[in-house]
Write a protein that holds these residues in place. Structure first.
Motif, mmCIF file in Angstrom:
data_model
loop_
_atom_site.group_PDB
_atom_site.id
_atom_site.type_symbol
_atom_site.label_atom_id
_atom_site.label_comp_id
_atom_site.label_asym_id
_atom_site.label_seq_id
_atom_site.Cartn_x
_atom_site.Cartn_y
_atom_site.Cartn_z
ATOM 1 N N LEU A 1 0.793 -1.199 -0.255
ATOM 2 C CA LEU A 1 -0.036 0.108 0.138
ATOM 3 C C LEU A 1 0.930 1.136 0.049
ATOM 4 C CD1 LEU A 1 -2.881 -0.686 2.521
ATOM 5 C CD2 LEU A 1 -2.987 0.056 0.057
ATOM 6 N N ALA A 2 1.894 1.325 0.899
ATOM 7 C CA ALA A 2 2.557 2.512 0.790
ATOM 8 C C ALA A 2 3.500 2.729 -0.378
ATOM 9 C CB ALA A 2 3.932 2.167 1.943
ATOM 10 N N GLU A 3 3.946 1.640 -1.059
ATOM 11 C CA GLU A 3 4.429 1.838 -2.606
ATOM 12 C C GLU A 3 3.346 2.365 -3.475
ATOM 13 O OE1 GLU A 3 7.311 2.206 -5.338
ATOM 14 O OE2 GLU A 3 7.445 2.050 -3.457
ATOM 15 N N MET A 4 2.154 1.442 -3.290
ATOM 16 C CA MET A 4 1.241 2.152 -4.261
ATOM 17 C C MET A 4 1.100 3.656 -4.031
ATOM 18 S SD MET A 4 -2.814 1.251 -4.365
ATOM 19 C CE MET A 4 -2.838 2.625 -2.916
ATOM 20 N N PHE A 5 0.714 4.087 -2.801
ATOM 21 C CA PHE A 5 0.401 5.602 -2.218
ATOM 22 C C PHE A 5 1.821 6.311 -3.042
ATOM 23 C CE2 PHE A 5 -2.324 3.974 0.949
ATOM 24 C CZ PHE A 5 -3.736 4.652 0.154
ATOM 25 N N ASN A 6 2.916 6.009 -2.760
ATOM 26 C CA ASN A 6 4.086 6.765 -3.104
ATOM 27 C C ASN A 6 4.049 7.170 -4.618
ATOM 28 O OD1 ASN A 6 6.559 7.911 -2.642
ATOM 29 N ND2 ASN A 6 7.657 6.209 -3.195
ATOM 30 N N ARG A 7 3.756 5.845 -5.339
ATOM 31 C CA ARG A 7 3.755 6.133 -6.932
ATOM 32 C C ARG A 7 2.404 7.030 -7.368
ATOM 33 N NH1 ARG A 7 5.823 0.542 -9.767
ATOM 34 N NH2 ARG A 7 7.584 0.371 -8.508
ATOM 35 N N ALA A 8 1.525 6.957 -6.428
ATOM 36 C CA ALA A 8 0.507 7.866 -6.898
ATOM 37 C C ALA A 8 0.547 9.392 -6.463
ATOM 38 C CB ALA A 8 -0.591 7.206 -6.105
ATOM 39 N N LYS B 1 0.687 10.034 -3.164
ATOM 40 C CA LYS B 1 0.155 10.292 -2.033
ATOM 41 C C LYS B 1 1.087 9.979 -0.673
ATOM 42 C CE LYS B 1 -4.353 9.543 -3.670
ATOM 43 N NZ LYS B 1 -5.654 8.655 -3.608
ATOM 44 N N PHE B 2 2.021 10.961 -0.390
ATOM 45 C CA PHE B 2 3.258 10.736 0.267
ATOM 46 C C PHE B 2 2.707 10.546 1.740
ATOM 47 C CE2 PHE B 2 5.023 13.213 -3.385
ATOM 48 C CZ PHE B 2 5.604 12.020 -3.951
ATOM 49 N N GLU B 3 1.699 11.193 2.237
ATOM 50 C CA GLU B 3 1.222 11.255 3.705
ATOM 51 C C GLU B 3 0.772 9.841 3.988
ATOM 52 O OE1 GLU B 3 -1.057 14.392 4.874
ATOM 53 O OE2 GLU B 3 0.433 15.833 4.516
ATOM 54 N N ASP B 4 -0.132 9.357 2.928
ATOM 55 C CA ASP B 4 -0.793 8.016 3.014
ATOM 56 C C ASP B 4 0.335 6.886 3.057
ATOM 57 O OD1 ASP B 4 -3.193 9.159 3.217
ATOM 58 O OD2 ASP B 4 -3.721 8.904 1.078
ATOM 59 N N ALA B 5 1.588 7.261 2.032
ATOM 60 C CA ALA B 5 2.335 6.121 1.922
ATOM 61 C C ALA B 5 3.289 6.284 3.276
ATOM 62 C CB ALA B 5 3.404 6.591 1.025
ATOM 63 N N GLN B 6 3.510 7.325 3.994
ATOM 64 C CA GLN B 6 4.104 7.282 5.079
ATOM 65 C C GLN B 6 3.354 6.886 6.213
ATOM 66 O OE1 GLN B 6 4.668 11.054 7.328
ATOM 67 N NE2 GLN B 6 7.019 10.658 7.516
ATOM 68 N N ARG B 7 2.262 6.730 6.214
ATOM 69 C CA ARG B 7 1.217 6.207 7.024
ATOM 70 C C ARG B 7 1.215 4.808 7.388
ATOM 71 N NH1 ARG B 7 -3.615 4.552 6.198
ATOM 72 N NH2 ARG B 7 -3.828 5.372 4.418
ATOM 73 N N CYS B 8 1.125 4.401 6.107
ATOM 74 C CA CYS B 8 1.228 2.758 5.717
ATOM 75 C C CYS B 8 2.522 2.031 6.333
ATOM 76 C CB CYS B 8 0.984 2.408 4.308
ATOM 77 S SG CYS B 8 -0.710 2.540 3.898
ATOM 78 N N LEU B 9 3.501 2.783 6.436
ATOM 79 C CA LEU B 9 4.849 2.336 6.849
ATOM 80 C C LEU B 9 5.015 2.498 8.249
ATOM 81 C CD1 LEU B 9 7.273 4.048 4.099
ATOM 82 C CD2 LEU B 9 6.662 1.517 4.195
ATOM 83 N N PHE B 10 4.280 3.592 8.830
ATOM 84 C CA PHE B 10 4.447 3.477 10.266
ATOM 85 C C PHE B 10 3.410 2.675 10.889
ATOM 86 C CE2 PHE B 10 6.512 7.907 10.219
ATOM 87 C CZ PHE B 10 7.355 7.544 11.147
ATOM 88 N N ILE B 11 2.452 2.280 10.369
ATOM 89 C CA ILE B 11 1.496 1.378 11.136
ATOM 90 C C ILE B 11 1.988 0.056 11.453
ATOM 91 C CG2 ILE B 11 -0.542 0.116 10.915
ATOM 92 C CD1 ILE B 11 -1.980 2.502 9.121
ATOM 93 N N PRO B 12 2.680 -0.731 10.518
ATOM 94 C CA PRO B 12 3.371 -2.024 11.199
ATOM 95 C C PRO B 12 4.551 -1.822 12.146
ATOM 96 C CG PRO B 12 3.530 -1.572 8.884
ATOM 97 C CD PRO B 12 2.850 -0.652 9.237
ATOM 98 N N HIS B 13 5.261 -0.643 11.977
ATOM 99 C CA HIS B 13 6.391 -0.387 12.607
ATOM 100 C C HIS B 13 6.178 -0.085 13.876
ATOM 101 C CE1 HIS B 13 10.485 0.628 13.438
ATOM 102 N NE2 HIS B 13 10.232 1.814 13.821
#
Length: 142
Positions: A58-65, A67-79
Motif C-alpha cells: 500500500l505504501a509503495e502504491m501511495f508513493n507512486r500515486a 500520496k506521500f502522507e498516506d504512504a508514510q502512514r502505511c509504513l508507520f502502522i506496522p512499525h
C-alpha cells in the motif's frame, strides 16, 4: 480467492496495471484477513510478515500515486505496532522476539522513505535510534 495470498496477488496485478483504487481495495482486504488471523494467533510469523507486506505494498502504491502522507502512514502502522508489542512488558518473551525481528522488516523501508521525504528532525532521530534497538539488541531469550 478468499485467502490473504489471493487478495495480495490480485492487488499486485492491479498495482502492475497502475489501477490504484482496485489495488488498494485488495491490499486492504488482505490486511483485514490477516488481522483476523492475528487475533486468533498473534504469534503467527507468516501472518505478521504478510500483514507488514500488505502495508508496504500500500505504501509503495501511495508513493507512486504521489500520496506521500498516506504512504508514510502505511509504513508507520506496522512499525509502530511491532514497536509497541516489543516494548510492552505484558507481552511474553516469544511475542517480543517476534516483534523485534519484525522491526527489522519495518524500519529500513521507513528510513529509505525518509531519504526521499524527510520527516522532522526529531522523528528522523527517533527512527535512527531504533537501528540500535533492531540490530544491537543483546537480550537473552530462553
Amino acid at each position: 480467492m478468499n485467502t490473504w495470498q489471493g487478495m495480495m496477488n490480485i492487488g499486485n496485478q492491479f498495482f502492475n496495471q497502475q489501477n490504484w483504487p482496485e489495488a488498494e481495495r485488495y491490499y486492504e482486504d488482505a490486511i483485514f484477513l490477516l488481522e483476523e488471523r492475528l487475533v486468533k494467533n498473534p504469534r503467527c510469523v507468516e501472518s505478521i510478515q504478510g500483514w507488514i507486506c500488505a502495508y508496504h505494498n500500500l505504501a509503495e502504491m501511495f508513493n507512486r500515486a504521489g500520496k506521500f502522507e498516506d504512504a508514510q502512514r502505511c509504513l508507520f502502522i506496522p512499525h509502530q505496532s511491532m514497536l509497541r508489542i516489543y516494548q510492552d512488558q505484558q507481552s511474553d518473551e516469544d511475542l517480543q522476539l517476534i516483534a523485534l525481528k519484525a522491526i527489522k522488516l519495518t524500519l529500513n523501508p521507513l528510513l529509505e522513505f525518509a531519504k526521499e521525504h524527510p520527516p522532522c528532525e526529531a522523528c528522523l532521530a527517533e527512527l535512527e535510534s531504533q537501528l540500535e534497538l533492531a540490530y544491537g539488541d543483546h537480550r537473552t531469550y530462553h
